[in-house]
Design a protein around this motif. Structure first.
Motif, PDB file in Angstrom:
ATOM      1  N   VAL A   1       0.848  -1.198   0.000  1.00  0.00           N
ATOM      2  CA  VAL A   1       0.000   0.000   0.000  1.00  0.00           C
ATOM      3  C   VAL A   1       0.881   1.245   0.000  1.00  0.00           C
ATOM      4  O   VAL A   1       0.642   2.190  -0.754  1.00  0.00           O
ATOM      5  CB  VAL A   1      -0.946  -0.008   1.226  1.00  0.00           C
ATOM      6  N   ILE A   2       1.919   1.240   0.833  1.00  0.00           N
ATOM      7  CA  ILE A   2       2.837   2.383   0.897  1.00  0.00           C
ATOM      8  C   ILE A   2       3.502   2.607  -0.459  1.00  0.00           C
ATOM      9  O   ILE A   2       3.610   3.745  -0.931  1.00  0.00           O
ATOM     10  CB  ILE A   2       3.893   2.166   2.000  1.00  0.00           C
ATOM     11  N   ASN A   3       3.931   1.531  -1.104  1.00  0.00           N
ATOM     12  CA  ASN A   3       4.600   1.653  -2.402  1.00  0.00           C
ATOM     13  C   ASN A   3       3.673   2.135  -3.505  1.00  0.00           C
ATOM     14  O   ASN A   3       4.127   2.642  -4.521  1.00  0.00           O
ATOM     15  CB  ASN A   3       5.242   0.321  -2.799  1.00  0.00           C
ATOM     16  N   THR A   4       2.373   1.992  -3.318  1.00  0.00           N
ATOM     17  CA  THR A   4       1.403   2.406  -4.326  1.00  0.00           C
ATOM     18  C   THR A   4       1.277   3.924  -4.411  1.00  0.00           C
ATOM     19  O   THR A   4       1.049   4.475  -5.482  1.00  0.00           O
ATOM     20  CB  THR A   4       0.019   1.790  -4.020  1.00  0.00           C
ATOM     21  N   TYR A   5       1.454   4.612  -3.286  1.00  0.00           N
ATOM     22  CA  TYR A   5       1.236   6.058  -3.235  1.00  0.00           C
ATOM     23  C   TYR A   5       2.569   6.803  -3.156  1.00  0.00           C
ATOM     24  O   TYR A   5       3.254   6.773  -2.132  1.00  0.00           O
ATOM     25  CB  TYR A   5       0.347   6.414  -2.041  1.00  0.00           C
ATOM     26  N   THR A   6       2.903   7.482  -4.236  1.00  0.00           N
ATOM     27  CA  THR A   6       4.185   8.179  -4.337  1.00  0.00           C
ATOM     28  C   THR A   6       4.337   9.244  -3.249  1.00  0.00           C
ATOM     29  O   THR A   6       5.403   9.352  -2.643  1.00  0.00           O
ATOM     30  CB  THR A   6       4.327   8.830  -5.728  1.00  0.00           C
ATOM     31  N   LEU A   7       3.296  10.015  -2.987  1.00  0.00           N
ATOM     32  CA  LEU A   7       3.382  11.074  -1.978  1.00  0.00           C
ATOM     33  C   LEU A   7       3.631  10.480  -0.600  1.00  0.00           C
ATOM     34  O   LEU A   7       4.460  10.991   0.165  1.00  0.00           O
ATOM     35  CB  LEU A   7       2.104  11.920  -1.972  1.00  0.00           C
ATOM     36  N   LEU A   8       2.959   9.396  -0.275  1.00  0.00           N
ATOM     37  CA  LEU A   8       3.159   8.740   1.015  1.00  0.00           C
ATOM     38  C   LEU A   8       4.598   8.218   1.131  1.00  0.00           C
ATOM     39  O   LEU A   8       5.249   8.391   2.168  1.00  0.00           O
ATOM     40  CB  LEU A   8       2.162   7.584   1.188  1.00  0.00           C
ATOM     41  N   ARG A   9       5.109   7.632   0.051  1.00  0.00           N
ATOM     42  CA  ARG A   9       6.495   7.148   0.057  1.00  0.00           C
ATOM     43  C   ARG A   9       7.466   8.306   0.262  1.00  0.00           C
ATOM     44  O   ARG A   9       8.453   8.186   0.992  1.00  0.00           O
ATOM     45  CB  ARG A   9       6.818   6.424  -1.254  1.00  0.00           C
TER      46      ARG A   9
END
Length: 196
Positions: A59-67
Motif C-alpha cells: 500500500v505504501i509503495n502504491t502512493y508516491t506522496l506517502l512514500r
C-alpha cells in the motif's frame, strides 16, 4: 530454504544504517550497552517483515506522496543519527550521552529505514519455499531470518567492540566516526536519488 538463508546472510554483510549504528555503538561504548539497540533493530526488522507479509508495504509503495513523506521522515531520523555519530569524539564524551541511544532508537531506525523495506520485500516475495502455503512459508522465513539476524547483528556489535579494544587514537576514532556518519549520509543521498 538454503537459498533464502544465504540471501539473508549476504544482506547482513552489506552494512545499512542499522548495522553501521550497531558497529558504531560497539566502537564508542561496549557490548552490553549495545545489546538493547540490537534488540530494537531486530524487533523493528520483524515489524517491517510482518508489514510486508500483511501487504502494508505494498500500500505504501502504491502512493508516491506517502512514500516521499516516509522517505523524508526516515532521512531526518538517519541524519539525526549521523550527527550523533559525528559528535562522538572520544569514548569518555560518548559514554555520558549514551542514554539517548537505546532499544527505541533501534526500533524506530528499522521501521523508518527504507532499505529495510526493500530487503524485506525482496526476501518475502522472492525465494519461494512453499507457494501453496503462504502462512507456513512466512512463518518459516521469519524463523530463519531471526536465527540469522540475531547473531549477525551481535557480530557487528562485537566487531565494533573489537575495534574499540584496539585502543584507537582520538584521531582514528574521529575518522572512523566520520566514515560511519558519511556512510549514513550517503545512504540518504542514494535513497533520494533512486526515488521514483
Amino acid at each position: 530454504m538454503l537459498t533464502f538463508s544465504l540471501a539473508v546472510t549476504l544482506l547482513m554483510l552489506t552494512p545499512g544504517p542499522a548495522v553501521l549504528m550497531i558497529a558504531n555503538i560497539g566502537v564508542n561504548f561496549d557490548f552490553r550497552k549495545g545489546v538493547p539497540f540490537v534488540f530494537g533493530v531486530i524487533v523493528g526488522a520483524n515489524v517491517v517483515a510482518l508489514s510486508v507479509v500483511l501487504g502494508i508495504a505494498s500500500v505504501i509503495n502504491t502512493y508516491t506522496l506517502l512514500r516521499l513523506i516516509l522517505l523524508i521522515i526516515s532521512s531526518i531520523f538517519i541524519f539525526y543519527l549521523a550527527v550523533k555519530i559525528l559528535m562522538q569524539n572520544s569514548v569518555k564524551e560518548t559514554t555520558s550521552n549514551f542514554r539517548k541511544i537505546n532499544f527505541y532508537d533501534g526500533l524506530v531506525l528499522q521501521i523508518l529505514n527504507p532499505k529495510n523495506y526493500i530487503v524485506q520485500i525482496t526476501l518475502f516475495s522472492g525465494f519461494l519455499i512453499w507457494n501453496d502455503n503462504f502462512i507456513l512459508e512466512a512463518f518459516i522465513k521469519l524463523v530463519i531470518a531471526n536465527m540469522i539476524w540475531f547473531p549477525m547483528h551481535l557480530l557487528w556489535l562485537l566487531l565494533g567492540v573489537t575495534l574499540k579494544k584496539m585502543q584507537l587514537s582520538r584521531k582514528s576514532l574521529k575518522i572512523l566516526n566520520m566514515f560511519m556518519a558519511g556512510s549514513l549520509l550517503s545512504f540518504i543521498a542514494m535513497a533520494f536519488f533512486n526515488f521514483e
